[in-house]
Design a protein around this motif. Structure first.
Motif, PDB file in Angstrom:
ATOM      1  N   ALA A 479     -55.151 -12.425  11.243  1.00  0.00           N
ATOM      2  CA  ALA A 479     -56.111 -11.383  11.598  1.00  0.00           C
ATOM      3  C   ALA A 479     -55.833 -11.022  13.048  1.00  0.00           C
ATOM      4  N   LEU A 480     -55.443  -9.763  13.300  1.00  0.00           N
ATOM      5  CA  LEU A 480     -54.919  -9.444  14.621  1.00  0.00           C
ATOM      6  C   LEU A 480     -55.434  -8.113  15.146  1.00  0.00           C
ATOM      7  N   LYS A 481     -55.581  -8.103  16.456  1.00  0.00           N
ATOM      8  CA  LYS A 481     -55.740  -6.867  17.213  1.00  0.00           C
ATOM      9  C   LYS A 481     -54.370  -6.335  17.591  1.00  0.00           C
ATOM     10  N   ASP A 482     -53.506  -7.240  18.066  1.00  0.00           N
ATOM     11  CA  ASP A 482     -52.118  -6.929  18.389  1.00  0.00           C
ATOM     12  C   ASP A 482     -51.340  -8.235  18.371  1.00  0.00           C
ATOM     13  N   ASP A 483     -50.064  -8.189  18.760  1.00  0.00           N
ATOM     14  CA  ASP A 483     -49.207  -9.377  18.697  1.00  0.00           C
ATOM     15  C   ASP A 483     -49.690 -10.531  19.565  1.00  0.00           C
ATOM     16  N   ASP A 484     -50.519 -10.250  20.557  1.00  0.00           N
ATOM     17  CA  ASP A 484     -50.947 -11.280  21.502  1.00  0.00           C
ATOM     18  C   ASP A 484     -52.415 -11.648  21.370  1.00  0.00           C
ATOM     19  N   ASN A 485     -53.097 -11.101  20.391  1.00  0.00           N
ATOM     20  CA  ASN A 485     -54.511 -11.402  20.157  1.00  0.00           C
ATOM     21  C   ASN A 485     -54.752 -11.506  18.656  1.00  0.00           C
ATOM     22  N   TYR A 486     -54.873 -12.740  18.186  1.00  0.00           N
ATOM     23  CA  TYR A 486     -54.995 -12.942  16.742  1.00  0.00           C
ATOM     24  C   TYR A 486     -55.529 -14.342  16.451  1.00  0.00           C
ATOM     25  N   VAL A 487     -55.905 -14.557  15.185  1.00  0.00           N
ATOM     26  CA  VAL A 487     -56.038 -15.887  14.607  1.00  0.00           C
ATOM     27  C   VAL A 487     -55.117 -15.933  13.400  1.00  0.00           C
TER      28      VAL A 487
END
Length: 618
Positions: A479-487
């Motif tokens: 589950a991601l906002k972008d490549d650097d913010n996810y679970v």
């Protein structure tokens, strides 16, 4: 479902028994973290790896708690850094309020070198003396098979006529450095724990991620081990062994993942049981904690409140014989002394027993509320446990079977490689790449998630054998906002260890802070079989600043689910769900149907009680 009903009955029976013993001690409450005070009354800021020993020679109930070598105060400095105390000792008469008595050592005792750390103390009273076992991270050359190494860890021991010392070190290792390969490559000989069986034989548990957990018989004098060592926890998975006996079983508590990643610490506590101190220790589903597909039932996973990274516990009984655990955790709002130095205060939570298994903190995760305190004497009882519920109502929003090639709104991020729709789902192979920190090279198949609270569920089959040298591969959902913010929840195989990993990455972070942390859920299914994955999303607030609580689950059969803790994040209203298969290339992967459902609060606490109490869901 039948097993869940049995466990619910056991929980209710345990609750009734506790309630029948009478009211709680009037007015005695506590709240985590424990008030651990230094000389002069200031609160200690740290007490990691905290074992507690009840003094059998004290006239009234008295306990002593021993902490790993760490700073204990932000105000105490040495040179340009914090002052590290060598295994500080605290006293309590109620298991809640602790007062500093002494540091175990003023200098590092032989065979520790002057640059060695002393970690994870293990106190014991035996044969009229007090014993203190501890980790030596750097063993002197006279007791090491390789000179000049600083990674040749061992187990040391000292004894005393008092639980507070002065301690007389034996001068030699109880368990010496153990080679992993030629040169300065050693298995991690950490984290001692001692258990006495019915015959009076003492057993020493030791080890960590580097090599695994082992048990070996202590010699009669307690200064060395004898006989062969047996592995009880697989390499790469566990540390901090704590073994206790209850109703004819030996229970192995052990901690998984990184203890010390500051605000991204995902340390968690797991348990298995055996009929012998030698194991095998099997979890609730029969998985062996020493197997490559690592078993271990989660019993203290973070829940999204103030406390993260709970683990490295000790188990003890209060004055009335009730069971408790003391452990360390990380305050998500105040996680660090300084970059790279995680602050780990001591916490306390009750253990109940349901269906032959420990239930810690009513299954709610590390507690952050006022609770009844331990009893200081026999005959004082506490109220019945109030197990909460995690059941939920669902309404299916959409489902993708992948029996046809994915079409809009699905979209590939980066070159996907070769994937095909099959009657079982989307089939392909792992591809070289990763999503770790700035290595954003893994292909993703993603689409937007709807608003509201959600349950996301799929199944994955990853063809990775159990052999020792399988390269790092994983497959799961992101589950991601972008490549650097996810679970990310994935089935992971690496160097013979298989586990279900639940990770979090975030950016930006303050300078020198970690960006990635992980915890774990249940055991992956056997090679060639499906493992089911689930993410539950609860949103608090609206818009880009809404707080999200992402809770992971996994299952070996799609019916009996094992909880894997909660990460909080702020991925925002544009969050997407993605499929990923990455690491080394070439391992076959199949994704089964993926379903997204609206998630509603539970409507029946009684029906969901066993889910919270046992960290599984019917």
């Amino acid at each position: 479902m039948r097993s869940c009903l049995f466990l619910l009955a056991a929980v209710l029976q345990a609750a009734a028994a506790a309630y029948a013993q009478g009211p709680a001690q009037a007015g005695a409450t506590y709240r985590n973290p424990l008030p651990v005070r230094l000389a002069g009354g200031a609160l200690a800021q740290n007490c990691a790896d905290p074992p507690a020993l009840r003094d059998p020679q004290a006239a009234q109930p008295t306990w002593y708690m021993y902490c790993t070598t760490d700073p204990v105060s932000r105000t105490k400095r040495e040179g340009d850094g914090y002052r590290f105390r060598l295994l500080p000792v605290y006293r309590s008469t109620d298991l809640v309020h602790w007062t500093w008595v002494a540091d175990s050592f003023t200098d590092r005792p032989a065979p520790a070198t002057p640059r060695s750390w002393l970690w994870a103390p293990e106190p014991q009273y035996y044969a009229g003396r007090y014993w203190l076992y501890y980790t030596i991270t750097d063993t002197d050359d006279a007791h090491s098979p390789e000179a000049g190494c600083d990674s040749d860890s061992s187990i040391g021991v000292a004894s005393s006529a008092s639980p507070t010392g002065p301690w007389q070190a034996s001068g030699k290792p109880v368990v010496g450095p153990r080679r992993a390969a030629p040169g300065c490559k050693f298995d991690w000989t950490f984290d001692p724990d001692v258990v006495v069986d019915d015959t009076g034989t003492r057993w020493l548990y030791y080890g960590s991620y580097g090599g695994g957990l082992f048990v070996q018989r202590l010699a009669a004098d307690g200064l060395s081990v004898e006989g062969g060592a047996r592995r009880v926890g697989t390499s790469g998975r566990y540390e901090g062994a704590e073994v206790v006996r209850h109703d004819g079983w030996y229970y192995l508590f052990a901690s998984a993942t990184d203890c010390c990643a500051g605000p991204l610490t995902g340390y968690s506590l797991h348990v298995g049981r055996a009929t012998s101190p030698l194991g095998p220790f099997l979890d609730r589903h029969g998985n062996d904690m020493a197997a490559p597909r690592a078993g271990g039932t989660p019993v203290l996973a973070q829940s999204g409140n103030r406390w993260i990274g709970a683990g490295h516990n000790s188990v003890l009984q209060d004055g009335a014989g009730r069971w408790w655990t003391i452990y360390h955790a990380v305050d998500a709002g105040d996680p660090l002394f300084a970059p790279g130095l995680t602050r780990r205060p001591a916490l306390l939570d009750r253990i109940d027993w349901a269906g032959g298994w420990p239930v810690v903190a009513e299954g709610r995760g590390p507690s952050d509320r006022d609770l009844p305190a331990p009893a200081t004497s026999a005959g004082v009882a506490r109220p019945a446990p109030a197990f909460g519920g995690t059941g939920a109502d669902l309404r299916l929003l959409w489902r993708e079977d992948f029996t046809e090639a994915p079409a809009a709104p699905w979209r590939w991020i980066r070159q996907p490689g070769s994937w095909r729709a099959t009657p079982e789902g989307l089939a392909g192979h792992t591809q070289a790449g990763d999503l770790y920190v700035d290595t954003n090279t893994a292909p993703l198949l993603a689409r937007a998630l709807p608003p509201g609270d959600l349950r996301i569920e799929t199944r994955v089959r990853l063809d990775a054998p159990d052999e020792c040298c399988t390269p790092h591969v994983q497959a799961g959902i992101v589950a991601l906002k972008d490549d650097d913010n996810y679970v990310k929840l994935s089935v992971l195989a690496n160097a013979g260890l298989h586990q279900v990993e639940f990770g979090k990455e975030q950016k930006p972070v303050p300078a020198h802070h970690p960006r990635y942390g992980n915890t774990v859920a249940g055991t992956p299914s056997a090679q060639g079989a499906w493992t089911w994955l689930r993410l539950d999303l609860r949103r608090e607030g609206t818009g880009a600043n809404a707080l999200e609580r992402w809770t992971a689950w996994s299952s070996q059969d799609g019916r009996d689910w094992v909880g894997g803790g909660t990460w909080t994040h702020r991925l925002g209203p544009g969050v997407r769900i993605g499929l990923v298969a990455m690491g080394a290339g070439g391992r076959a992967v199949t994704f089964g149907p993926l379903a997204v459902s609206a998630l509603y609060p539970p409507h029946s606490a009684a029906g969901a009680a066993v889910a919270r109490a046992t960290a599984t869901q019917p």
